[in-house]
Each structure stands twice: as structure tokens, then as C-alpha cells.
Design an enzyme around this catalytic site. Structure first.
Site, PDB file in Angstrom:
ATOM      1  N   PRO A  23       0.744  -1.090  -0.042  1.00 17.50           N
ATOM      2  CA  PRO A  23       0.092   0.081   0.073  1.00 17.50           C
ATOM      3  C   PRO A  23       0.755   1.176  -0.036  1.00 17.50           C
ATOM      4  CG  PRO A  23      -0.935  -1.707   1.511  1.00 17.50           C
ATOM      5  CD  PRO A  23       0.546  -2.116   1.033  1.00 17.50           C
ATOM      6  N   GLU A  24       0.621   2.191  -0.900  1.00 14.94           N
ATOM      7  CA  GLU A  24       1.267   3.508  -0.841  1.00 14.94           C
ATOM      8  C   GLU A  24       0.248   4.760  -0.441  1.00 14.94           C
ATOM      9  OE1 GLU A  24       2.619   3.788  -4.836  1.00 14.94           O
ATOM     10  OE2 GLU A  24       3.020   1.602  -5.076  1.00 14.94           O
ATOM     11  N   LYS A  58       3.198   6.651   4.483  1.00 19.18           N
ATOM     12  CA  LYS A  58       2.560   5.398   4.133  1.00 19.18           C
ATOM     13  C   LYS A  58       1.854   5.056   5.670  1.00 19.18           C
ATOM     14  CE  LYS A  58       5.128   4.386   0.334  1.00 19.18           C
ATOM     15  NZ  LYS A  58       5.944   3.221  -0.672  1.00 19.18           N
ATOM     16  N   LYS A 101      22.042  14.663  -7.814  1.00 19.28           N
ATOM     17  CA  LYS A 101      21.839  13.235  -7.905  1.00 19.28           C
ATOM     18  C   LYS A 101      22.041  12.346  -9.486  1.00 19.28           C
ATOM     19  CE  LYS A 101      20.499  13.304  -3.534  1.00 19.28           C
ATOM     20  NZ  LYS A 101      21.259  12.722  -2.453  1.00 19.28           N
ATOM     21  N   ARG A 134      13.062  -3.553  -8.862  1.00 20.23           N
ATOM     22  CA  ARG A 134      11.469  -3.082  -8.696  1.00 20.23           C
ATOM     23  C   ARG A 134      11.032  -2.975 -10.337  1.00 20.23           C
ATOM     24  NH1 ARG A 134       9.132   0.259  -3.789  1.00 20.23           N
ATOM     25  NH2 ARG A 134      10.499  -0.824  -2.311  1.00 20.23           N
TER      26      ARG A 134
END
Length: 273
Positions: free
Chosen positions: A2-3, A58, A153, A262
Site C-alpha cells: 500500500p502506498e 504510508k 543526484k 523493482r
């Protein structure tokens, strides 16, 4: 897992029903979660009044009138549902809260990656959530903020927007969907994004999350809200889980790649930059 939209949906389904009720009993059925349940959970919130139900990242948070809060993370398969007084305990029920209106609040977790803690309310942000970034709907999420986080980044933008130290709650599903809406390739380095791309990405994240919340979240397998109902954003997914199918925007084929283990889904035509 769940997000943000799923936890926000859970919060919305429980809030009005729980505020004002009293926790009359706490039964710890199974403590074999990823993080073992503390025996103090059964006493720290006993006979307390529920003041609020809210969300941070979350995490679902329930505040009580004794200055303690319950913190719930659903993990991979956790469910936190309201049940009637005659509810029959299920195999994977870990905690049962008896409420003053006769109902029961059940924490069930088949895969046991969830967690449930009690914590001093005034110490949450300082000690429990101290490493978390800002909320996607916060006014603090600006071009300047995200540009500052991205400029050094040299890693894929998909990984960056899933970093809870930067923005909270944007998990794998909504990262793929947001990047597709913003027309940004998931492999593009964060420090290569132009100002207009960053602004489009912020807007896309908010738009996707808003639509997902309105649809009750995304149920791929386990998620249900507090009323035991699934989410329906699955029907609106543009790229996630659609490998080999046609892009709904341009008819090109949806591609699946991996980021940090992922699955990432994107359209090579729409997401050219």
C-alpha cells in the site's frame, strides 16, 4: 505494498467512524510480525478516547486523549478493518481492538510485514518520522525544493521520487504513472531534469495521487479499506502492469524494465526525454 493513496483511503474510511470511541480492550493474538508487537500495546491505549485518525507518508496514525498515538504500517498485505461485534477471529488476525460502540477494529496481516506501535504523540515527528521527507500535497514541495534535492543526484528520477527522504508516499505504482503523465523517461538522471520538467513532474505526482485517492486506491491483490472494500484505480492505470500492451496515449508498446529490483513500466514514445 500500500502506498499513499491506499493509506489515505483507509484513513478516510475510518476517521468519522472512530473519532470519539473508546478502546475498551486490546487483544494481542499473534506477535509474529516483522517487528514484534510490544506487550505495552495492550495497556498504553486501554480505556482511551480516539481524538483523530490521520496519515503521515504510508503510516496510519490514531491519536488518543492520553498523549499516545497508534502507528500502523500495512506492509505487503496488512488490513485494518472495522468488524461487527459477532466477528469470528481469522487465522492472520494479529491485534483486535474492542470499541465502545460494540464493533471491533482488526489488524490482519497474512505475510506479516506490517507493523503496529504505540508512541508518544508529541515525539512522532522528532523521533519516529525524523527521516521522512515532505508530503506530495504540501506547499513545501516546490520547484526550488525538488531542484535542490535533484541537482547532485546522478541516479534515475524514478528512484529519486520513490525516496521517502525526498518525497513521501510515492511508491512503485504511482512513480511509473506519474513519470508517464509528466512524459519523463524513468532512467533520466535527476540532475538532468529541466525546470519545466520538474514542475510538470510535481503536478503529475499530485494529479495521479489525487485520482488514485478518489478511486479508493489500487488493489492488485490484498488492499481493502476500513470497510473491507477494494480500490478501483487499477482500472485507470496507464502503464503500470501493462507490459506489451498499447499505450493509451499513443498506441506504442508499453515496456518493462527494472530499477533497484523493482518493475518499471513506461512508453518509449511518450517518455522520450
Amino acid at each position: 505494498m500500500p502506498e499513499l493513496p491506499e493509506v489515505e483511503t483507509l484513513k478516510n474510511s475510518l476517521k468519522d467512524k472512530l473519532i470519539g470511541l473508546i478502546i475498551e480492550n486490546v487483544e494481542l493474538k499473534r506477535d509474529n510480525l516483522r517487528y514484534k508487537l510490544s506487550p505495552l500495546l495492550a495497556t498504553e491505549i486501554l480505556n482511551t478516547n480516539i481524538l483523530d485518525v490521520r496519515r503521515r507518508a504510508k503510516y496510519l496514525i490514531i491519536d488518543f486523549n492520553n498523549d499516545y498515538s497508534l502507528i500502523v504500517h500495512l506492509g505487503m498485505s496488512g488490513r485494518f478493518t472495522l468488524q461487527s461485534a459477532n466477528y469470528k477471529t481469522q487465522k492472520h488476525d494479529h491485534v483486535i481492538f474492542d470499541l465502545s460502540n460494540g464493533e471491533k477494529l482488526i489488524f490482519n496481516d497474512t505475510r506479516r510485514f506490517g507493523m503496529i506501535y504505540s508512541f508518544k504523540t508529541d515525539l512522532l515527528e522528532k523521533e519516529f518520522f525524523n527521516d521522512l521527507g515532505i508530503e506530495p500535497f504540501s506547499d513545501l514541495l516546490t520547484l526550488e525544493y525538488l531542484k535542490d534535492k535533484l541537482q547532485t543526484k546522478k541516479i534515475p528520477i524514478k528512484n529519486l521520487i520513490m525516496d521517502n527522504r525526498v518525497i513521501v508516499g510515492v511508491g512503485n505504482i504511482y512513480a511509473s504513472e506519474s513519470l508517464h503523465l509528466a512524459r519523463i523517461h524513468p532512467d533520466k538522471s535527476g540532475n538532468d531534469l529541466r525546470d519545466d520538467e520538474i514542475e510538470n513532474l510535481i503536478k503529475a505526482i499530485r494529479d495521479v495521487l489525487t485520482k488514485a485517492i478518489t478511486a479508493g486506491g489500487t488493489t492488485l491483490k490484498d488492499f481493502v479499506n476500513g470497510d473491507n472494500k477494494p480500490g478501483y484505480f487499477t482500472k485507470q492505470l496507464k502503464v503500470y502492469g501493462r507490459e506489451g500492451q498499447s499505450c493509451l496515449s499513443c498506441s506504442s508498446t508499453i515496456i518493462k524494465i527494472k530499477h533497484s529490483g523493482r518493475s518499471t513500466f513506461y512508453c518509449k514514445t511518450c517518455q522520450y526525454s
